[in-house]
Structure formats: C-alpha cells, structure tokens
Scaffold this motif. Structure first.
Motif, PDB file in Angstrom:
ATOM      1  N   ALA A 145       0.831  -1.208   0.000  1.00 16.63           N
ATOM      2  CA  ALA A 145       0.000   0.000   0.000  1.00 16.63           C
ATOM      3  C   ALA A 145       0.871   1.266   0.000  1.00 16.63           C
ATOM      4  N   ILE A 146       1.913   1.272   0.819  1.00 19.15           N
ATOM      5  CA  ILE A 146       2.826   2.421   0.841  1.00 19.15           C
ATOM      6  C   ILE A 146       3.526   2.555  -0.506  1.00 19.15           C
ATOM      7  N   TRP A 147       3.926   1.428  -1.076  1.00 23.21           N
ATOM      8  CA  TRP A 147       4.593   1.446  -2.375  1.00 23.21           C
ATOM      9  C   TRP A 147       3.679   2.040  -3.444  1.00 23.21           C
ATOM     10  N   GLY A 148       2.391   1.665  -3.396  1.00 21.50           N
ATOM     11  CA  GLY A 148       1.421   2.230  -4.338  1.00 21.50           C
ATOM     12  C   GLY A 148       1.286   3.736  -4.164  1.00 21.50           C
ATOM     13  N   ALA A 149       1.262   4.195  -2.930  1.00 17.43           N
ATOM     14  CA  ALA A 149       1.167   5.636  -2.679  1.00 17.43           C
ATOM     15  C   ALA A 149       2.384   6.367  -3.228  1.00 17.43           C
ATOM     16  N   LEU A 150       3.568   5.795  -3.037  1.00 16.28           N
ATOM     17  CA  LEU A 150       4.786   6.416  -3.565  1.00 16.28           C
ATOM     18  C   LEU A 150       4.766   6.450  -5.095  1.00 16.28           C
ATOM     19  N   GLY A 151       4.280   5.389  -5.710  1.00 16.70           N
ATOM     20  CA  GLY A 151       4.161   5.368  -7.163  1.00 16.70           C
ATOM     21  C   GLY A 151       3.206   6.432  -7.666  1.00 16.70           C
ATOM     22  N   LEU A 152       2.112   6.606  -6.957  1.00 19.10           N
ATOM     23  CA  LEU A 152       1.143   7.636  -7.332  1.00 19.10           C
ATOM     24  C   LEU A 152       1.741   9.032  -7.181  1.00 19.10           C
ATOM     25  N   ILE A 153       2.536   9.236  -6.138  1.00 24.59           N
ATOM     26  CA  ILE A 153       3.212  10.526  -5.942  1.00 24.59           C
ATOM     27  C   ILE A 153       4.147  10.819  -7.112  1.00 24.59           C
ATOM     28  N   CYS A 170       3.865   9.700 -10.184  1.00 28.26           N
ATOM     29  CA  CYS A 170       3.026  10.009 -11.350  1.00 28.26           C
ATOM     30  C   CYS A 170       2.456  11.421 -11.256  1.00 28.26           C
ATOM     31  N   ALA A 171       2.004  11.814 -10.075  1.00 29.80           N
ATOM     32  CA  ALA A 171       1.451  13.158  -9.898  1.00 29.80           C
ATOM     33  C   ALA A 171       2.526  14.220 -10.096  1.00 29.80           C
ATOM     34  N   PHE A 172       3.722  13.972  -9.580  1.00 30.79           N
ATOM     35  CA  PHE A 172       4.810  14.913  -9.763  1.00 30.79           C
ATOM     36  C   PHE A 172       5.161  15.030 -11.249  1.00 30.79           C
ATOM     37  N   ALA A 173       5.118  13.898 -11.961  1.00 28.24           N
ATOM     38  CA  ALA A 173       5.387  13.918 -13.403  1.00 28.24           C
ATOM     39  C   ALA A 173       4.361  14.773 -14.135  1.00 28.24           C
ATOM     40  N   ALA A 174       3.113  14.698 -13.695  1.00 31.22           N
ATOM     41  CA  ALA A 174       2.048  15.439 -14.366  1.00 31.22           C
ATOM     42  C   ALA A 174       2.030  16.920 -14.006  1.00 31.22           C
ATOM     43  N   HIS A 175       2.442  17.258 -12.791  1.00 28.79           N
ATOM     44  CA  HIS A 175       2.268  18.636 -12.323  1.00 28.79           C
ATOM     45  C   HIS A 175       3.542  19.371 -11.935  1.00 28.79           C
ATOM     46  N   GLY A 176       4.659  18.671 -11.804  1.00 27.15           N
ATOM     47  CA  GLY A 176       5.834  19.342 -11.280  1.00 27.15           C
ATOM     48  C   GLY A 176       7.052  19.317 -12.168  1.00 27.15           C
ATOM     49  N   VAL A 177       6.928  18.713 -13.351  1.00 32.93           N
ATOM     50  CA  VAL A 177       8.082  18.596 -14.240  1.00 32.93           C
ATOM     51  C   VAL A 177       7.728  19.219 -15.582  1.00 32.93           C
ATOM     52  N   ARG A 229       6.839   9.257 -14.824  1.00 31.56           N
ATOM     53  CA  ARG A 229       5.586   8.529 -15.026  1.00 31.56           C
ATOM     54  C   ARG A 229       5.864   7.031 -15.172  1.00 31.56           C
ATOM     55  N   LEU A 230       6.890   6.674 -15.941  1.00 25.89           N
ATOM     56  CA  LEU A 230       7.259   5.270 -16.112  1.00 25.89           C
ATOM     57  C   LEU A 230       7.640   4.644 -14.775  1.00 25.89           C
ATOM     58  N   GLY A 231       8.455   5.341 -13.995  1.00 26.09           N
ATOM     59  CA  GLY A 231       8.831   4.828 -12.676  1.00 26.09           C
ATOM     60  C   GLY A 231       7.626   4.682 -11.757  1.00 26.09           C
ATOM     61  N   GLY A 232       6.729   5.673 -11.776  1.00 32.72           N
ATOM     62  CA  GLY A 232       5.535   5.613 -10.937  1.00 32.72           C
ATOM     63  C   GLY A 232       4.614   4.470 -11.317  1.00 32.72           C
ATOM     64  N   ILE A 233       4.399   4.281 -12.600  1.00 30.17           N
ATOM     65  CA  ILE A 233       3.537   3.183 -13.059  1.00 30.17           C
ATOM     66  C   ILE A 233       4.157   1.846 -12.681  1.00 30.17           C
ATOM     67  N   CYS A 234       5.459   1.743 -12.840  1.00 31.67           N
ATOM     68  CA  CYS A 234       6.160   0.518 -12.457  1.00 31.67           C
ATOM     69  C   CYS A 234       5.937   0.209 -10.973  1.00 31.67           C
ATOM     70  N   MET A 235       6.048   1.229 -10.141  1.00 32.53           N
ATOM     71  CA  MET A 235       5.834   1.034  -8.699  1.00 32.53           C
ATOM     72  C   MET A 235       4.386   0.649  -8.406  1.00 32.53           C
ATOM     73  N   LEU A 236       3.432   1.280  -9.091  1.00 32.99           N
ATOM     74  CA  LEU A 236       2.021   0.969  -8.859  1.00 32.99           C
ATOM     75  C   LEU A 236       1.703  -0.480  -9.213  1.00 32.99           C
ATOM     76  N   VAL A 237       2.180  -0.933 -10.355  1.00 27.77           N
ATOM     77  CA  VAL A 237       1.933  -2.319 -10.769  1.00 27.77           C
ATOM     78  C   VAL A 237       2.527  -3.291  -9.758  1.00 27.77           C
ATOM     79  N   HIS A 238       3.739  -3.036  -9.338  1.00 28.53           N
ATOM     80  CA  HIS A 238       4.392  -3.960  -8.412  1.00 28.53           C
ATOM     81  C   HIS A 238       3.822  -3.859  -6.993  1.00 28.53           C
ATOM     82  N   ALA A 239       3.250  -2.717  -6.630  1.00 32.90           N
ATOM     83  CA  ALA A 239       2.553  -2.607  -5.340  1.00 32.90           C
ATOM     84  C   ALA A 239       1.358  -3.542  -5.310  1.00 32.90           C
TER      85      ALA A 239
END
Length: 131
Positions: A13-21, A23-30, A40-50
């Motif tokens: 669950a924590i890993w999924g939250a970090l992956g979402l963070i 992805c959100a940073f990719a969408a709004h902070g870069v 985004r690729l790193g975040g999606i990878c973390m979400l899938v593996h979470a």
C-alpha cells in the motif's frame, strides 16, 4: 491473515502511494517532457508492483512470496529511483543502473511463474487450495 501477510500488504500500500506521488509529480511538477516520462514510467512501475506485492501476500506461499515481493520492491525501487534521481538533476550515468532494477523485477516475475508451475508435493495438496 498472518502478521507477515499484513506487513507485506501494508508495504504494498505504501509502495502504491509512492508510485502515485511520482506520477502526480510527473504530471504537475516537471516541465521537461522526457523527464516527465521518466517519472511517469517509474511511478507506473511502482504501482503495478505494489498491487503484485499485495497479491503475493495473500495468495503465494510465505517463503516464496517473500522472495518474489523483495525482488519486486527492490527492482522497482532501483528502476524508479534512478529515473527520479535523474529527473531531479542527478548525473545521467545513473541511467546505466536503471536496467538492473528492470532485471530484478523480471527475476521476480519468473520466480512467481515458477512458484505456480512447479509440481506441488502430494502432502500439500488439499481440495480447493490455491498454490
């Protein structure tokens, strides 16, 4: 659910939250498209593996499951971590380490397949049991 399974689910669950963070940073902070893609690729990878870590905690035998989950978590940490570090300004040579994370995750997937395909000892077979 065992205490070990609960901890693994919590970690997933924590890993999924970090992956979402990520992805959100990719969408709004870069601002740079390539770097946003890395995050985004790193975040999606973390979400899938979470999700897989939570699956493993509930359906895979304990010892095998812990090894697979560790490979997924370590691999996605290296993969997403190096991409995130480069996005934040770390040297580009870190990109040479990124594939090691991918290979570690791939090892986890192959081990998970082996867990499900290996013959089960007769004593362990019970009606209605899953691996």
């Amino acid at each position: 659910m065992t205490e070990s399974s609960r901890r693994l689910c919590g970690t997933g669950a924590i890993w999924g939250a970090l992956g979402l963070i990520l992805c959100a940073f990719a969408a709004h902070g870069v601002d740079h498209p390539r770097e946003a893609l890395w995050l985004r690729l790193g975040g999606i990878c973390m979400l899938v593996h979470a999700v897989m870590v939570i699956f493993i905690a509930n359906l895979v035998p304990a010892r095998s499951g812990r090894v697979v989950a560790a490979l997924f978590l370590i691999g996605s940490a290296v993969f997403a971590g190096t991409l995130a570090a480069m996005t934040l300004g770390a040297p580009r040579w870190l990109g040479a380490i990124t594939p090691a994370g991918g290979l570690t995750m791939l090892s986890g997937w192959f081990l998970l397949a082996w867990v499900f395909f290996r013959p089960e000892p007769e004593a362990a077979k019970t009606p209605g049991s899953f691996p």
